[in-house]
Scaffold this motif. Structure first.
Motif, PDB file in Angstrom:
ATOM      1  N   TYR A 103      -8.858  -9.728   0.073  1.00  0.00           N
ATOM      2  CA  TYR A 103      -9.440  -8.449   0.474  1.00  0.00           C
ATOM      3  C   TYR A 103      -9.585  -8.338   1.997  1.00  0.00           C
ATOM      4  O   TYR A 103      -9.214  -7.321   2.594  1.00  0.00           O
ATOM      5  CB  TYR A 103     -10.794  -8.263  -0.202  1.00  0.00           C
ATOM      6  N   GLN A 104     -10.113  -9.365   2.626  1.00  0.00           N
ATOM      7  CA  GLN A 104     -10.326  -9.304   4.071  1.00  0.00           C
ATOM      8  C   GLN A 104      -9.015  -9.183   4.833  1.00  0.00           C
ATOM      9  O   GLN A 104      -8.956  -8.557   5.891  1.00  0.00           O
ATOM     10  CB  GLN A 104     -11.102 -10.533   4.554  1.00  0.00           C
ATOM     11  N   ASP A 105      -7.939  -9.760   4.277  1.00  0.00           N
ATOM     12  CA  ASP A 105      -6.629  -9.615   4.919  1.00  0.00           C
ATOM     13  C   ASP A 105      -6.201  -8.149   4.953  1.00  0.00           C
ATOM     14  O   ASP A 105      -5.614  -7.690   5.939  1.00  0.00           O
ATOM     15  CB  ASP A 105      -5.574 -10.441   4.183  1.00  0.00           C
ATOM     16  N   TYR A 106      -6.461  -7.416   3.882  1.00  0.00           N
ATOM     17  CA  TYR A 106      -6.151  -5.993   3.873  1.00  0.00           C
ATOM     18  C   TYR A 106      -6.968  -5.269   4.951  1.00  0.00           C
ATOM     19  O   TYR A 106      -6.431  -4.438   5.700  1.00  0.00           O
ATOM     20  CB  TYR A 106      -6.452  -5.379   2.508  1.00  0.00           C
ATOM     21  N   ILE A 107      -8.229  -5.571   5.031  1.00  0.00           N
ATOM     22  CA  ILE A 107      -9.108  -4.922   6.010  1.00  0.00           C
ATOM     23  C   ILE A 107      -8.648  -5.230   7.430  1.00  0.00           C
ATOM     24  O   ILE A 107      -8.646  -4.356   8.309  1.00  0.00           O
ATOM     25  CB  ILE A 107     -10.571  -5.379   5.811  1.00  0.00           C
ATOM     26  N   ASP A 108      -8.229  -6.454   7.673  1.00  0.00           N
ATOM     27  CA  ASP A 108      -7.877  -6.882   9.031  1.00  0.00           C
ATOM     28  C   ASP A 108      -6.471  -6.473   9.454  1.00  0.00           C
ATOM     29  O   ASP A 108      -6.191  -6.396  10.657  1.00  0.00           O
ATOM     30  CB  ASP A 108      -7.995  -8.413   9.143  1.00  0.00           C
ATOM     31  N   ASP A 150     -10.683   4.436   0.587  1.00  0.00           N
ATOM     32  CA  ASP A 150     -11.073   5.664  -0.123  1.00  0.00           C
ATOM     33  C   ASP A 150     -10.844   5.539  -1.622  1.00  0.00           C
ATOM     34  O   ASP A 150     -11.631   6.057  -2.428  1.00  0.00           O
ATOM     35  CB  ASP A 150     -10.300   6.862   0.423  1.00  0.00           C
ATOM     36  N   ILE A 151      -9.766   4.871  -2.007  1.00  0.00           N
ATOM     37  CA  ILE A 151      -9.526   4.628  -3.439  1.00  0.00           C
ATOM     38  C   ILE A 151     -10.671   3.806  -4.016  1.00  0.00           C
ATOM     39  O   ILE A 151     -11.227   4.117  -5.090  1.00  0.00           O
ATOM     40  CB  ILE A 151      -8.179   3.909  -3.652  1.00  0.00           C
ATOM     41  N   ILE A 152     -11.060   2.746  -3.311  1.00  0.00           N
ATOM     42  CA  ILE A 152     -12.112   1.857  -3.801  1.00  0.00           C
ATOM     43  C   ILE A 152     -13.455   2.591  -3.883  1.00  0.00           C
ATOM     44  O   ILE A 152     -14.201   2.468  -4.865  1.00  0.00           O
ATOM     45  CB  ILE A 152     -12.218   0.608  -2.904  1.00  0.00           C
ATOM     46  N   LYS A 153     -13.760   3.389  -2.861  1.00  0.00           N
ATOM     47  CA  LYS A 153     -15.061   4.073  -2.805  1.00  0.00           C
ATOM     48  C   LYS A 153     -15.176   5.223  -3.802  1.00  0.00           C
ATOM     49  O   LYS A 153     -16.274   5.551  -4.260  1.00  0.00           O
ATOM     50  CB  LYS A 153     -15.280   4.643  -1.397  1.00  0.00           C
ATOM     51  N   ILE A 166       0.826  -1.203   0.000  1.00  0.00           N
ATOM     52  CA  ILE A 166       0.000   0.000   0.000  1.00  0.00           C
ATOM     53  C   ILE A 166       0.864   1.258   0.000  1.00  0.00           C
ATOM     54  O   ILE A 166       0.582   2.239  -0.706  1.00  0.00           O
ATOM     55  CB  ILE A 166      -0.943   0.005   1.220  1.00  0.00           C
ATOM     56  N   ASN A 167       1.943   1.253   0.780  1.00  0.00           N
ATOM     57  CA  ASN A 167       2.713   2.476   0.984  1.00  0.00           C
ATOM     58  C   ASN A 167       3.422   2.982  -0.272  1.00  0.00           C
ATOM     59  O   ASN A 167       3.524   4.194  -0.476  1.00  0.00           O
ATOM     60  CB  ASN A 167       3.739   2.282   2.102  1.00  0.00           C
ATOM     61  N   GLY A 168       3.914   2.067  -1.107  1.00  0.00           N
ATOM     62  CA  GLY A 168       4.622   2.515  -2.306  1.00  0.00           C
ATOM     63  C   GLY A 168       3.764   3.426  -3.180  1.00  0.00           C
ATOM     64  O   GLY A 168       4.111   4.599  -3.421  1.00  0.00           O
ATOM     65  N   LEU A 204      -4.507   3.644 -12.017  1.00  0.00           N
ATOM     66  CA  LEU A 204      -3.813   2.359 -11.880  1.00  0.00           C
ATOM     67  C   LEU A 204      -4.040   1.762 -10.493  1.00  0.00           C
ATOM     68  O   LEU A 204      -4.282   0.553 -10.355  1.00  0.00           O
ATOM     69  CB  LEU A 204      -2.315   2.542 -12.121  1.00  0.00           C
ATOM     70  N   ILE A 205      -3.957   2.609  -9.471  1.00  0.00           N
ATOM     71  CA  ILE A 205      -4.170   2.127  -8.103  1.00  0.00           C
ATOM     72  C   ILE A 205      -5.612   1.643  -7.933  1.00  0.00           C
ATOM     73  O   ILE A 205      -5.860   0.578  -7.353  1.00  0.00           O
ATOM     74  CB  ILE A 205      -3.858   3.240  -7.081  1.00  0.00           C
ATOM     75  N   LYS A 206      -6.549   2.393  -8.450  1.00  0.00           N
ATOM     76  CA  LYS A 206      -7.963   2.007  -8.303  1.00  0.00           C
ATOM     77  C   LYS A 206      -8.240   0.666  -8.981  1.00  0.00           C
ATOM     78  O   LYS A 206      -8.939  -0.188  -8.421  1.00  0.00           O
ATOM     79  CB  LYS A 206      -8.880   3.089  -8.866  1.00  0.00           C
ATOM     80  N   LYS A 207      -7.705   0.480 -10.162  1.00  0.00           N
ATOM     81  CA  LYS A 207      -7.895  -0.798 -10.853  1.00  0.00           C
ATOM     82  C   LYS A 207      -7.326  -1.948 -10.025  1.00  0.00           C
ATOM     83  O   LYS A 207      -7.955  -3.007  -9.878  1.00  0.00           O
ATOM     84  CB  LYS A 207      -7.217  -0.758 -12.222  1.00  0.00           C
ATOM     85  N   ASP A 208      -6.140  -1.739  -9.461  1.00  0.00           N
ATOM     86  CA  ASP A 208      -5.513  -2.760  -8.635  1.00  0.00           C
ATOM     87  C   ASP A 208      -6.360  -3.062  -7.403  1.00  0.00           C
ATOM     88  O   ASP A 208      -6.643  -4.228  -7.086  1.00  0.00           O
ATOM     89  CB  ASP A 208      -4.113  -2.291  -8.225  1.00  0.00           C
ATOM     90  N   TYR A 209      -6.814  -2.024  -6.716  1.00  0.00           N
ATOM     91  CA  TYR A 209      -7.558  -2.220  -5.468  1.00  0.00           C
ATOM     92  C   TYR A 209      -8.935  -2.822  -5.724  1.00  0.00           C
ATOM     93  O   TYR A 209      -9.435  -3.608  -4.904  1.00  0.00           O
ATOM     94  CB  TYR A 209      -7.690  -0.894  -4.727  1.00  0.00           C
ATOM     95  N   CYS A 210      -9.560  -2.465  -6.823  1.00  0.00           N
ATOM     96  CA  CYS A 210     -10.864  -3.060  -7.144  1.00  0.00           C
ATOM     97  C   CYS A 210     -10.715  -4.551  -7.454  1.00  0.00           C
ATOM     98  O   CYS A 210     -11.593  -5.358  -7.105  1.00  0.00           O
ATOM     99  CB  CYS A 210     -11.515  -2.324  -8.302  1.00  0.00           C
ATOM    100  N   GLU A 211      -9.606  -4.922  -8.083  1.00  0.00           N
ATOM    101  CA  GLU A 211      -9.349  -6.349  -8.305  1.00  0.00           C
ATOM    102  C   GLU A 211      -9.089  -7.058  -6.980  1.00  0.00           C
ATOM    103  O   GLU A 211      -9.530  -8.206  -6.786  1.00  0.00           O
ATOM    104  CB  GLU A 211      -8.155  -6.518  -9.251  1.00  0.00           C
ATOM    105  N   ILE A 212      -8.376  -6.403  -6.076  1.00  0.00           N
ATOM    106  CA  ILE A 212      -8.157  -6.987  -4.743  1.00  0.00           C
ATOM    107  C   ILE A 212      -9.496  -7.203  -4.042  1.00  0.00           C
ATOM    108  O   ILE A 212      -9.725  -8.238  -3.408  1.00  0.00           O
ATOM    109  CB  ILE A 212      -7.244  -6.071  -3.895  1.00  0.00           C
TER     110      ILE A 212
END
Length: 331
Positions: free
Chosen positions: A293-298, A310-313, A258-260, A279-287
């Motif tokens: 996905y839940q691993d990122y949330i947790d 926020d990127i996803i929304k 995420i940080n990069g 590019l980030i949004k496409k990546d995060y929507c695929e995640i």
């Protein structure tokens, strides 16, 4: 067998390439080959390379394909027992090859770190930082051999730069170590693959490499090259999944991924912010649609998690800026 193959990738380095080449040809260790890959330079780089008449120089002259392809092509023909890398605007200390080779050979390491020092091209000032000075390795790592299971810190605090190590050529070929091609930040996925495959690592607490900082340096100007923080992060994630390393490093890996792009989006030139956001949004929507996905949330901390969501929304970049009022960017 030649002791060391030095691989030098060069693209439009007419200002600095002569100094880089001379720093190799003047080494105290003389049993080396210098493989120079001219990556489609449009300036005087090739003519400067050709002005050197030394049988130890091998030239690959190719159309522009980026640093990953340069390094892969050079490794394919390298005949050295060990491999070292040099960027076209940097240079080695005069005894760098001798010291690095002696350490790697005597300890039979898969790869060995050494210190680098920064050089400000505008002022001539030489200065250290903790990353390139290997401050993360305390005295317990000196004069010994270890692997990453012995490392006490986070592997994502290590310097990923390919030029800061000497590598056993047989080890690299045995694990089929390759740089991703067609993107910048290719050092990063290469380094972590090599690091986690290595069984024998050592460090040299001596400065062997001078890293020039100037206006055109890739890490100095946050421009279009930083769009590649997204594909580089995806490649890194793939490597951890496919090699079974994900569960052991999940917490730090997700934060690192995420940080990069997060820092790149904050700092990149204004005309590249929307392309990077997309590019980030496409990546995060695929995640979001995938199994992790839940691993990122947790596992993400609050700042990184907010950025991710926020990127996803967001509907577009302007909407994201409204959602993500991030005034500071803690690590």
């Amino acid at each position: 067998m030649t002791k060391v193959s030095v691989i030098l990738a060069a693209f439009n380095e007419e200002k600095y390439i002569e100094n880089a080449i001379r720093s190799i040809l003047n080494q105290t260790l003389t049993d080396f080959e210098l493989i120079i890959v001219n990556d489609g330079s449009s300036d005087n780089t090739l003519n400067i390379i050709n002005s050197f008449k030394d049988s130890r120089i091998k030239l690959i002259n190719q159309k522009n394909r980026g640093p990953g392809a340069c390094r892969n092509n050079a490794l394919d023909i390298a005949q050295g027992e060990y491999i070292m890398y040099l960027d076209g605007d940097d240079w080695y200390s005069r005894n760098a090859l001798e010291i690095a080779y002696a350490e790697a050979k005597s300890k039979d390491t898969d790869f060995t770190f050494y210190q680098m020092i920064n050089y400000d091209n505008d002022t001539g000032r030489k200065y250290e930082n903790d990353w390139f000075s290997l401050k993360i390795f305390d005295e317990s790592y000196e004069n010994t051999v270890f692997n990453i299971a012995d490392f006490k810190g986070s592997i994502f605090d290590l310097s990923v730069g390919v030029c800061q190590k000497i590598y056993n050529a047989s080890f690299l070929r045995g694990i089929d170590a390759r740089f991703p091609e067609g993107i910048f930040f290719e050092d990063m996925p290469f380094f972590y693959y090599v690091l986690l495959k290595a069984e024998k690592i050592s460090i040299i607490k001596k400065c062997l490499y001078y890293r020039r900082k100037h206006a055109e340096s890739i890490t100095h100007v946050v421009d279009w090259k930083f769009l590649d923080t997204v594909p580089a992060g995806r490649e890194l994630f793939r490597i951890f999944i496919e090699n079974g390393w994900y569960d052991a490093y999940k917490f730090d890996l997700l934060a690192y991924k995420i940080n990069g792009p997060r820092f790149a989006l904050r700092d990149i030139k204004e005309n590249y912010k929307i392309p990077l956001y997309e590019l980030i949004k496409k990546d995060y929507c695929e995640i979001k649609e995938g199994p992790y996905y839940q691993d990122y949330i947790d596992n993400l901390g609050p700042v990184k998690k907010k950025f991710f969501l926020d990127i996803i929304k967001s509907k577009d970049y302007d909407d994201f800026k409204t959602l993500n009022q991030e005034k500071s960017s803690p690590p």
